[in-house]
Design an enzyme around this catalytic site. Structure first.
Site, PDB file in Angstrom:
ATOM      1  N   HIS A  99     -23.065   7.915  -0.482  1.00 16.81           N
ATOM      2  CA  HIS A  99     -24.248   7.125  -0.837  1.00 16.81           C
ATOM      3  C   HIS A  99     -24.516   7.330  -2.321  1.00 16.81           C
ATOM      4  O   HIS A  99     -23.929   8.218  -2.942  1.00 16.81           O
ATOM      5  CB  HIS A  99     -25.454   7.527   0.019  1.00 16.81           C
ATOM      6  CG  HIS A  99     -25.769   8.997  -0.023  1.00 16.81           C
ATOM      7  ND1 HIS A  99     -25.032   9.924   0.685  1.00 16.81           N
ATOM      8  CD2 HIS A  99     -26.703   9.692  -0.692  1.00 16.81           C
ATOM      9  CE1 HIS A  99     -25.520  11.131   0.455  1.00 16.81           C
ATOM     10  NE2 HIS A  99     -26.534  11.028  -0.386  1.00 16.81           N
ATOM     11  N   GLY A 100     -25.395   6.523  -2.866  1.00  9.52           N
ATOM     12  CA  GLY A 100     -25.656   6.573  -4.298  1.00  9.52           C
ATOM     13  C   GLY A 100     -26.570   7.717  -4.700  1.00  9.52           C
ATOM     14  O   GLY A 100     -27.137   8.404  -3.859  1.00  9.52           O
TER      15      GLY A 100
END
Length: 146
Positions: A64-65
Site C-alpha cells: 500500500h502507499g
C-alpha cells in the site's frame, strides 16, 4: 455510484512474478487500470516498501502507499494476486498472496484490520492462495464481514 472495493477485475490468479518490485508494481497496476488510483500511487507503494516491508508472514504481503499517498487515491479498492510459485520479498520471505490496498481517508485502516484478521488464520491464506476462481477469493474475503 461508488466503486466496489473488490471486484473480479481486481483479482489475478496464478501470476508469476520475479521480484518484490515487480510484485508491488503488478498489484498497483491493477488498482491503476481499474480507476482506483493515479499512476503516482504506485511509486508511493514502492516508497512504502523501501521504508518497511509489507510482508506480513503467512506468505502474505499487503502493498500500500505511504501516508502522503492518500491524495493519489481516487476510490478505496483492493487488488488480489496469487503467486503459486512465490515471490521473494527479501530475507527469505516468500509471498504467495498479494493484497494491494488503496484507501480514501482512513478507510484503508479498517480494510487492513479485516485482512489481518482473515489472514492471521493460515488456512485462510492457504485457501486464498489455492483459490481456483476469483469468486472463491471474494467469498473468502467477505466471510469476515458476515
Amino acid at each position: 455510484m461508488t466503486k466496489e472495493i473488490l471486484s473480479a477485475e481486481n483479482i489475478e490468479l496464478g501470476v508469476q512474478l520475479a521480484s518484490k518490485e515487480e510484485a508491488v508494481r503488478y498489484v498497483g497496476g491493477i488498482l491503476l487500470n481499474n480507476g482506483y488510483v493515479k499512476e503516482s500511487y504506485i511509486d508511493k507503494m514502492l516508497e512504502r516498501e523501501a521504508i518497511a516491508t509489507t510482508f506480513m508472514g503467512n506468505a502474505l504481503a499487503i502493498p500500500h502507499g505511504t501516508e502522503d499517498a492518500k491524495k493519489e487515491v481516487l476510490a478505496t479498492g483492493l487488488s488480489v494476486v496469487t503467486v503459486p510459485d512465490g515471490v521473494d520479498f527479501g530475507d527469505g520471505n516468500i509471498v504467495k498472496l498479494l493484497i494491494g490496498i488503496a484507501g480514501k481517508g482512513d478507510e484503508h485502516l479498517e480494510i487492513l484490520s479485516q485482512i489481518a484478521i482473515i489472514c492471521s488464520e493460515e488456512e485462510n491464506v492457504e485457501k486464498l492462495t489455492q483459490a481456483a476462481t476469483k469468486e472463491e477469493i471474494i467469498a473468502t474475503l467477505n466471510e469476515v464481514n458476515d
